[in-house]
Design an enzyme around this catalytic site. Sequence first.
Site, PDB file in Angstrom:
ATOM      1  N   LYS A  78      -8.650  30.454 -25.001  1.00  0.00           N
ATOM      2  CA  LYS A  78      -8.848  31.811 -25.549  1.00  0.00           C
ATOM      3  C   LYS A  78      -7.564  32.280 -26.225  1.00  0.00           C
ATOM      4  O   LYS A  78      -6.466  32.017 -25.726  1.00  0.00           O
ATOM      5  CB  LYS A  78      -9.239  32.756 -24.414  1.00  0.00           C
ATOM      6  CG  LYS A  78      -9.586  34.174 -24.859  1.00  0.00           C
ATOM      7  CD  LYS A  78     -10.024  35.004 -23.663  1.00  0.00           C
ATOM      8  CE  LYS A  78     -10.370  36.437 -24.036  1.00  0.00           C
ATOM      9  NZ  LYS A  78     -10.786  37.232 -22.863  1.00  0.00           N
ATOM     10  N   SER A 153     -15.175  39.491 -23.234  1.00  0.00           N
ATOM     11  CA  SER A 153     -14.422  39.241 -24.443  1.00  0.00           C
ATOM     12  C   SER A 153     -14.152  37.762 -24.714  1.00  0.00           C
ATOM     13  O   SER A 153     -13.768  37.410 -25.819  1.00  0.00           O
ATOM     14  CB  SER A 153     -13.078  39.979 -24.379  1.00  0.00           C
ATOM     15  OG  SER A 153     -12.301  39.472 -23.308  1.00  0.00           O
ATOM     16  N   SER A 177     -14.829  39.392 -18.363  1.00  0.00           N
ATOM     17  CA  SER A 177     -14.782  38.695 -19.654  1.00  0.00           C
ATOM     18  C   SER A 177     -14.968  37.191 -19.606  1.00  0.00           C
ATOM     19  O   SER A 177     -15.135  36.574 -20.657  1.00  0.00           O
ATOM     20  CB  SER A 177     -13.474  39.003 -20.370  1.00  0.00           C
ATOM     21  OG  SER A 177     -13.592  40.218 -21.054  1.00  0.00           O
TER      22      SER A 177
END
Length: 492
Positions: A78, A153, A177
């Site tokens: 990420k 996210s 997330s």
Amino acid sequence: MNARPHTAESLHASFVDGSATAAEICEASLARIAARDSELGAMLALDADRARARAAALDALPDRRLAGPLAGVPVAVKDNICTAGLATTAGSRALERFVPPYSATAVERLERAGAIVVGKTNCDEFAMGSSSEHSAFRPIRNPWDPKRTPGGSSGGSAAAVAAGFVPAALGSDTGGSVRQPAALCGCVGIRPTYGRVSRHGLIAFASSLDQIGTLSATVRDGAALLQAIAGPDSRDATAARVDVPEWTAAIDRSIPRCRVGFPRHLLDGGVDAEVAGAVDAAVSALAALGADVRECRLAHADVAVPVYYLVATAEASSNLARYDGVAYGHRTPREGGLREMYERSRAEGFGAEVKRRIMLGTYILSAGYYDAYYLRAQQARARIADDYRRLLEDVDLIVLPTSPTPAFRLGERLQDPVAMYLSDVFTVGASLAGLPALSLPCGATRGGLPIGLQLVGRPFDETALLRVADAYERSAGGWRYDPSGSGRRGRA
Ligand code: GLN
């Protein structure tokens, strides 16, 4: 190589037994990204040259068995997790040109285990969001239905795993997330206990909640990744000095004697009927596997979302104060005095959601409102943690939905922040309590969208979560994406 999604385990095994080279595995991953990512938008920076060089180095080793437990496995990271020499933007214009001089501890450990980082994954700006539409660069599409969100996210990591770009990826989970996008994309998402994984090199959003976690196609792969990244770290004072068990060895085929708490009352309001049905069926399946299922109540569940959004925005307003355009980050090109420079740099660097949270957090922490909001939120947080602690004295884990709905349409909640925030209603509790939690697929809607089941465990008892999840996954057969296009879904 065929187009079926591989697991980290199977790829590593084929590297070790010589049926595939790391170079072939790496090329296959890059080819899948090239074939489909223009549609999905899951990836930001790719690191093809370095990935190829690392693969070649692995292939040149005299004894492949000594190359590390994840040797030859392509992974994605990420974009709020630092990677030395590779752009790390946190999905924000503020960090658009930031190339970190060091890697996060979790990335360093993955690489030491032999994994190959192929690139960074798109995400909501500074990990603030539940749909990945708050990325400053582009929204992400769900591989199961490109008109829908992959969640957020860590939506890029979840989409990359679901689309078979990589078998596993790192994400971060502050209020859900990792778990929520895992649920919406039909993969396994693990949020470890707070302190289990070092946050060194994770771009801070809300430091008392942030944890790095994993997204993978299977529970075993999640365990293998977690095994590689967990453990104390002198560079993060909150990384706990707690031994890391051998999770990969602890997973076996039977559910150990295990008591499961089920707060069925949470399914009553606002939960999609197909999600509630799938979770109910999964709980029955756990009972059939030998778990002792008991109904229980999570008393303060209804205040978890407001409490989370008070604590998280307060911490975010303080953490994001560092992006002033001076040391690094976006600096306005427009002329002006010092004050204008700060104001413009921040106004240009941050998107609307991040600004909303900085304003909310600053307000909550301001003199006169601190007691009414921040302090009360901290007190309520302690109550929520206490509810979980007491329940977990009687049961080994708690089972609940991960998300109240399956993947929603892009744009559907964008104009309504409260509707977006309510996506997190079932995930923020474990975050506030610092507990480990895991989401795994438990079926799909009639329309073919994945549904996630969440397990929440005792502090540092990821072992119980992984064992039960693995046993369930074996019995239910999992629910995987098949990127070959011959049938978009199937029992694994
Ligand atoms: N969706 C939640 C939020 O917007 C959680 C984000 C996260 O876990 N990083 O804050």
